[in-house]
Design a protein around this motif. Structure first.
Motif, short mmCIF file in Angstrom:
data_model
loop_
_atom_site.label_atom_id
_atom_site.label_comp_id
_atom_site.label_asym_id
_atom_site.label_seq_id
_atom_site.Cartn_x
_atom_site.Cartn_y
_atom_site.Cartn_z
N ARG A 82 0.86 -1.18 0.00
CA ARG A 82 0.00 0.00 0.00
C ARG A 82 0.89 1.24 0.00
NH1 ARG A 82 -3.54 0.41 4.56
NH2 ARG A 82 -5.15 1.14 3.17
N LEU A 83 0.55 2.23 -0.84
CA LEU A 83 1.35 3.44 -0.96
C LEU A 83 0.56 4.65 -0.47
CD1 LEU A 83 2.89 2.98 -4.52
CD2 LEU A 83 3.87 2.34 -2.33
N PHE A 92 1.32 2.55 12.14
CA PHE A 92 0.42 1.50 11.68
C PHE A 92 -1.05 1.90 11.86
CE2 PHE A 92 4.28 -1.06 12.43
CZ PHE A 92 4.40 -1.60 11.16
N ASP A 93 -1.34 2.69 12.88
CA ASP A 93 -2.72 3.17 13.06
C ASP A 93 -3.14 4.09 11.93
OD1 ASP A 93 -2.99 1.75 15.42
OD2 ASP A 93 -2.31 3.43 16.67
N ASP A 94 -2.21 4.91 11.42
CA ASP A 94 -2.52 5.81 10.31
C ASP A 94 -2.77 5.07 9.00
OD1 ASP A 94 -2.10 7.97 12.04
OD2 ASP A 94 0.04 8.04 11.55
N CYS A 95 -2.25 3.85 8.89
CA CYS A 95 -2.38 3.07 7.65
C CYS A 95 -3.73 2.38 7.51
CB CYS A 95 -1.28 2.02 7.58
SG CYS A 95 0.34 2.72 7.35
N ARG A 96 -4.56 2.47 8.51
CA ARG A 96 -5.86 1.78 8.45
C ARG A 96 -6.81 2.45 7.45
NH1 ARG A 96 -3.11 -1.93 9.92
NH2 ARG A 96 -2.59 -2.17 12.10
N GLY A 97 -6.52 3.68 7.07
CA GLY A 97 -7.36 4.39 6.11
C GLY A 97 -7.09 3.94 4.68
N GLU A 98 -7.66 4.66 3.76
CA GLU A 98 -7.53 4.33 2.35
C GLU A 98 -6.18 4.79 1.80
OE1 GLU A 98 -9.88 5.15 -1.83
OE2 GLU A 98 -10.93 5.39 0.07
N ALA A 99 -5.51 3.91 1.09
CA ALA A 99 -4.22 4.23 0.48
C ALA A 99 -4.44 4.91 -0.86
CB ALA A 99 -3.40 2.96 0.30
N VAL A 100 -3.40 5.61 -1.33
CA VAL A 100 -3.47 6.23 -2.65
C VAL A 100 -3.47 5.15 -3.73
CG1 VAL A 100 -2.30 7.80 -4.24
CG2 VAL A 100 -2.34 8.31 -1.80
N GLN A 101 -2.67 4.09 -3.53
CA GLN A 101 -2.65 2.97 -4.47
C GLN A 101 -2.28 1.70 -3.73
OE1 GLN A 101 -0.50 3.85 -8.03
NE2 GLN A 101 -1.14 1.98 -9.05
N HIS A 131 3.59 0.50 2.88
CA HIS A 131 3.09 -0.38 3.92
C HIS A 131 2.92 -1.78 3.33
CE1 HIS A 131 -0.49 -1.77 6.55
NE2 HIS A 131 0.64 -1.98 7.20
N PHE A 132 3.57 -2.76 3.96
CA PHE A 132 3.39 -4.16 3.60
C PHE A 132 2.54 -4.81 4.70
CE2 PHE A 132 7.59 -3.16 1.70
CZ PHE A 132 7.27 -3.38 0.38
N PRO A 133 1.22 -4.96 4.50
CA PRO A 133 0.37 -5.48 5.57
C PRO A 133 0.43 -6.99 5.73
CG PRO A 133 -0.97 -4.84 3.70
CD PRO A 133 0.44 -4.47 3.37
N THR A 134 0.70 -7.73 4.65
CA THR A 134 0.70 -9.20 4.74
C THR A 134 1.82 -9.77 3.89
OG1 THR A 134 -0.80 -9.42 2.86
CG2 THR A 134 -1.82 -9.30 5.03
N ASN A 135 2.03 -11.06 4.08
CA ASN A 135 2.96 -11.80 3.22
C ASN A 135 2.23 -13.05 2.71
OD1 ASN A 135 3.02 -13.60 5.39
ND2 ASN A 135 4.95 -12.82 6.17
#
Length: 187
Positions: A82-83, A92-101, A131-135
């Protein structure tokens, strides 16, 4: 193709941060020349869970056109990316929103698969967050190389001029003889 991936020289490595890295400072080592993308001796590995977060400041403005991710050919390879742009010091809390791509990643240990960006969305980037949320299924994520392709322009920063404006003049700031003559009594 390697000359196009020269944005690693435009990264402000002193202020680059990687959250959830097992070894401090290892996130900075994976931004290297394109020729060294398959050298697996430098790796960043997640610590507590599979998430990794890179806050990447640039020394100017970047038009980001593509990204390459090199990781081991096993389940520790990132599965999603996620970018976010121009949001410094994300957590990580800020990444819960919508990503640009967002991207669904494929295993690529050779660095030949490029993920193109929406150039319109990433035309004036001074800070990039990845952001790499999973593998692909293990408890830890490993990344060996992140390559950024695009164009760099120096930042056009102007100093702010601090000025004071008078809304109502203070007579003591403007001494003149005109005021002295007007204050005399007339007989």
């Amino acid at each position: 193709m390697g000359i196009e991936y020269s944005l690693f020289r435009r990264i402000d490595k002193e202020n680059l941060t990687c959250l959830n890295e097992r070894q401090d400072g290892s996130g900075k080592t994976i931004f290297k020349p394109w020729e060294e993308r398959v050298v697996m001796d430098t790796v960043v590995e997640s610590d507590v869970d599979e998430e990794l977060l890179f806050n990447i400041p640039f020394t100017g403005n970047v038009k980001l056109k593509g990204i390459i991710i090199v990781a081991p050919d096993d389940d520790s390879h990132p599965g999603r990316m996620r970018l976010f742009k121009n949001r410094p010091h994300m957590t990580f809390d800020d990444c819960r929103g919508e990503a640009v791509q967002e991207y669904e990643l494929h295993r690529d240990p050779t660095g030949l698969l490029e993920y193109p960006t929406k150039v319109v969305s990433f035309s004036s980037v001074h800070h990039l967050t990845i952001h790499f949320p999973t593998n692909f299924g293990t408890d830890c994520t490993q990344v060996c190389y992140i390559g950024l392709r695009g164009e760099w322009t120096p930042a056009a920063r102007q100093e702010i001029a601090i000025t004071n404006y008078e809304l109502r003049p203070n007579l003591s700031d403007h001494p003149t003889r005109i005021w002295e003559q007007a204050s005399r009594e007339v007989q």
